[in-house]
Design an enzyme around this catalytic site. Structure first.
Site, PDB file in Angstrom:
ATOM      1  N   GLU A  21       0.870  -1.167   0.000  1.00 41.38           N
ATOM      2  CA  GLU A  21       0.000   0.000   0.000  1.00 41.38           C
ATOM      3  C   GLU A  21       0.914   1.227   0.000  1.00 41.38           C
ATOM      4  O   GLU A  21       1.809   1.324   0.843  1.00 41.38           O
ATOM      5  CB  GLU A  21      -0.886   0.011   1.251  1.00 41.38           C
ATOM      6  N   ARG A  80       4.942 -12.695   9.689  1.00 35.00           N
ATOM      7  CA  ARG A  80       5.660 -11.483   9.313  1.00 35.00           C
ATOM      8  C   ARG A  80       6.961 -11.378  10.099  1.00 35.00           C
ATOM      9  O   ARG A  80       7.135 -11.984  11.153  1.00 35.00           O
ATOM     10  CB  ARG A  80       4.802 -10.246   9.496  1.00 35.00           C
ATOM     11  N   LYS A 133       4.111   0.586   9.853  1.00 34.51           N
ATOM     12  CA  LYS A 133       4.228   1.827   9.083  1.00 34.51           C
ATOM     13  C   LYS A 133       3.640   3.003   9.851  1.00 34.51           C
ATOM     14  O   LYS A 133       4.116   4.119   9.748  1.00 34.51           O
ATOM     15  CB  LYS A 133       3.533   1.685   7.728  1.00 34.51           C
TER      16      LYS A 133
HETATM   17  P1  ATP Z   1       1.237  -1.877   8.089  1.00 38.07           P
HETATM   18  O1  ATP Z   1       0.148  -2.766   8.594  1.00 38.07           O
HETATM   19  O2  ATP Z   1       2.295  -1.536   9.081  1.00 38.07           O
HETATM   20  O3  ATP Z   1       0.732  -0.673   7.329  1.00 38.07           O
HETATM   21  P2  ATP Z   1       1.298  -3.625   5.884  1.00 38.07           P
HETATM   22  O4  ATP Z   1       1.659  -5.027   6.097  1.00 38.07           O
HETATM   23  O5  ATP Z   1      -0.156  -3.328   5.769  1.00 38.07           O
HETATM   24  O6  ATP Z   1       1.984  -2.753   6.990  1.00 38.07           O
HETATM   25  P3  ATP Z   1       1.655  -3.300   3.092  1.00 38.07           P
HETATM   26  O7  ATP Z   1       2.163  -2.157   2.311  1.00 38.07           O
HETATM   27  O8  ATP Z   1       0.226  -3.666   2.924  1.00 38.07           O
HETATM   28  O9  ATP Z   1       2.003  -3.018   4.608  1.00 38.07           O
HETATM   29  O10 ATP Z   1       2.558  -4.573   2.837  1.00 38.07           O
HETATM   30  C1  ATP Z   1       2.848  -5.069   1.555  1.00 38.07           C
HETATM   31  C2  ATP Z   1       3.231  -6.505   1.650  1.00 38.07           C
HETATM   32  O11 ATP Z   1       4.355  -6.666   2.507  1.00 38.07           O
HETATM   33  C3  ATP Z   1       2.105  -7.334   2.220  1.00 38.07           C
HETATM   34  O12 ATP Z   1       1.959  -8.487   1.439  1.00 38.07           O
HETATM   35  C4  ATP Z   1       2.572  -7.664   3.609  1.00 38.07           C
HETATM   36  O13 ATP Z   1       2.132  -8.917   3.971  1.00 38.07           O
HETATM   37  C5  ATP Z   1       4.090  -7.617   3.484  1.00 38.07           C
HETATM   38  N1  ATP Z   1       4.686  -7.217   4.758  1.00 38.07           N
HETATM   39  C6  ATP Z   1       4.500  -6.068   5.436  1.00 38.07           C
HETATM   40  N2  ATP Z   1       5.167  -6.067   6.595  1.00 38.07           N
HETATM   41  C7  ATP Z   1       5.816  -7.257   6.665  1.00 38.07           C
HETATM   42  C8  ATP Z   1       6.675  -7.879   7.628  1.00 38.07           C
HETATM   43  N3  ATP Z   1       7.004  -7.270   8.758  1.00 38.07           N
HETATM   44  N4  ATP Z   1       7.145  -9.109   7.340  1.00 38.07           N
HETATM   45  C9  ATP Z   1       6.824  -9.722   6.198  1.00 38.07           C
HETATM   46  N5  ATP Z   1       6.022  -9.216   5.265  1.00 38.07           N
HETATM   47  C10 ATP Z   1       5.508  -7.990   5.481  1.00 38.07           C
HETATM   48 MG    MG Z   2      -1.558  -3.602   4.415  1.00 38.98          MG
END
Ligand code: ATP
Ligand code: MG
Length: 564
Positions: free
Chosen positions: A35, A260, A270
């Protein structure tokens, strides 16, 4: 890294199984779906390596897709930084750069299809009322009074939602599933909300936006994704995604969840990273203390070291926290191979060699990297006055201090053996300001006394040839191993380490470093690995960031604590 060397993890196993069974005509197609509401961090790197890695391993393809369904939080600058970071990490989406917003029309038509099938309705309850009706884990929810609207009425209202007739928040479209379901995701989830906001790509074309749960699975399906890899929190959403795909009768990717990445001494949410930026605790998303890819890159981490780290932590189904020491080990290993060894004095103490001729300068040969003979050598100037590290001298040293002290001898790296004859101190403060030494003219390489056994070897820089530079020493941004644990630390900013940066403004570096360019990696002999800051350096005036110490600081602490 050769992906074929990876240990056989459970995801590879599932994909392999599907490919062999001829599912999806034997195709393997994955995607990385960020995102664009922040910069990518080391956790995303795990997901990127996994998704692009699977595609490479199984002869498939991997898309980059921006999940841009929330116009309020998303920005173009994030879209740009994400692309830059994925490329830097070493992956290529070729011509497959997509946006969920490309599918807004298709997603709308899918919603119409659900309404036509009697599987969705327009609800007039507001957000609070919907929450109240939702029930809890132990109590069933209640049906909305609008749940049984006719298909015609729903189609009409949904079209008018799209046309902008209603205010933000006035109505939503919900799936009609089961308000008593044990899985809360099935309690008539919201599919569309009204948001009169400008979208970074579609502008004001839309005033209704799909919810993540509605957009995500269908976007995968539209792109022909075969294996939809996501983190564990989506496990409970999988039955809902299955339900949507079945009702719509469209291609059905296989969703596989993994744990994760959590990293000690680090936050990876984030929302929290944005807070650090907005509240000025760091200089920006690319502050060298941030766990973002842009921060790590600026700190001096190589893409190869991050890929290696992701490879070593592996993929599991159980949440755990990786040790920051492992990440540091990976970068140390890589920099050991590729960085030039140079001499830099961070806290200078002046040394005068009384028996060295005034005005004389010798050019001494210094190897660039003992680990890599092809790195060659360079000349370093030696003269009568030089700087050594303050911590390399003690007036009253203990026995095992193999550095300089009154009457003691040390070898200067690549040069001569010197002996400390006299100490000059500040009258007022008593602080040591200068050392007077003598040198043994026969002790340099090839000389008669070159082989003389001396325990300590110090780095040094010729005073008149040295360049001045700023050097920044970084430590962890947090002073506790789990700053992201909200039970232990409701306000994570209270765990910020006040000593996470130390700026040294009076460092003296060997002259070859005047030409150091951003992106250069160095080992300052006996000190640490450093890289040239790409933002604050000027031509001829490099600024250095400490990437990582030479040894694992934690291991040292443990050793000290446990005696010898
Ligand atoms: P946040 O919830 O902090 O905003 P997010 O996971 O929603 O983070 P995205 O931009 O949606 O952030 O993540 C893109 C991809 O990266 C998704 O497929 C997510 O599963 C993966 N991802 C994000 N954070 C991690 C992590 N700490 N470890 C492994 N994969 C991750
Ligand atoms: Mg997300």
């Amino acid at each position: 890294m050769n992906e074929n060397d990876s240990p056989h993890n459970f995801i590879q196993h599932f994909v392999d199984e599907d490919k062999k069974a001829g599912k999806y005509e034997g195709r393997v197609h994955t995607r990385f779906p960020p995102e664009p509401n922040g910069f990518l961090h080391i956790g995303h790197a795990k997901s990127i390596c996994l998704n692009f890695g699977l595609a490479a391993q199984f002869g498939g393809l991997c898309n980059l897709r921006f999940d841009d369904t929330n116009p309020i939080k998303e920005e173009d600058k994030y879209v740009r930084s994400i692309q830059e970071d994925v490329k830097w990490l070493g992956f290529d989406w070729q011509d497959r750069l997509f946006y969920a917003s490309d599918y807004f029309e298709e997603l709308y038509q899918y919603a119409v299809r659900l309404i036509e099938g009697g599987h969705a309705y327009v609800d007039d309850l507001n957000a609070d009322e919907i929450r109240e009706h939702r029930g809890t884990l132990t109590a069933p929810g209640k049906d909305s009074p609008y749940r049984n609207r006719s298909v015609e009425e729903n189609l009409d209202l949904f079209e008018r939602m799209r046309a902008g007739e209603f205010d933000t928040g006035a109505r939503v479209l919900r799936a009609k599933i089961d308000m008593a379901s044990g899985n809360l995701n099935f309690r008539d989830p919201v599919l569309y909300r009204i948001l009169k906001a400008m979208h970074h790509r579609t502008g004001d074309q839309w005033c209704i936006y799909p919810m993540y749960d509605w957009a995500h699975g269908q976007s995968d399906s539209i792109e022909g994704v075969t294996h939809s890899i996501c983190t564990l929190e989506f496990e409970d959403h999988r039955p809902l995604y299955d339900w949507f795909l079945e009702k719509l009768q469209i291609p059905h990717p296989r969703q596989i969840e993994f744990a994760r990445l959590n990293l000690s001494y680090t936050v990876l949410s984030k929302r929290k990273l944005l807070q650090l930026v907005n509240e000025g605790h760091v200089s920006g998303w690319d502050d060298p203390r941030m766990p973002t890819l842009s921060g790590l890159r600026r700190r001096g981490y190589t893409a190869a070291s991050i890929r290696e780290f992701c490879h070593r932590i592996g993929v599991a189904k159980v949440t755990s926290t990786a040790d920051l020491a492992l990440l540091e080990h990976c970068i140390r290993e890589d920099l050991n191979k590729r960085s030039h060894r140079v001499m830099a004095v961070l806290r200078p103490l002046k040394v005068v060699i009384d028996n060295y001729p005034e005005g004389q300068v010798e050019e001494l040969e210094a190897e660039n990297n003992p680990e890599d003979p092809s790195a060659g050598s360079r000349k370093i100037p030696f003269s009568r006055e030089m700087y050594i590290e303050q911590e390399d001298f003690m007036e009253d040293p203990p026995k095992k201090f193999f550095r300089l002290g009154p009457g003691r001898e040390v070898r200067l790296k690549h040069a001569y053996i010197i002996k400390c004859e006299r100490v000059v101190k500040d009258d007022q403060t008593g602080e040591v300001t200068e050392l007077h030494c003598t040198y043994d003219p026969d002790s340099k390489q090839g000389g008669a006394t070159a082989g003389r056994k001396i325990k300590g070897t110090l780095h040094w820089v010729s005073a008149k040839h040295a360049i001045n530079a700023q050097v920044r020493l970084y430590s962890t941004l947090f002073n506790t191993s789990e700053p992201g644990n909200e039970k232990q630390h409701p306000n994570f900013t209270e765990c910020l380490n006040p000593d996470s940066i130390e700026v040294l403004n009076d460092c003296r570096l060997e002259p070859s470093l005047a030409n150091a360019v951003p992106g250069g990696y160095y080992q300052f002999l006996r000190m640490a690995y450093f890289s040239v800051d790409p933002i604050d350096s000027k031509p001829g005036a490099p600024v250095f960031n400490r990437t990582v110490t030479l040894r694992d600081a934690w291991a040292k602490i443990v050793k000290k604590g446990g005696g010898k």
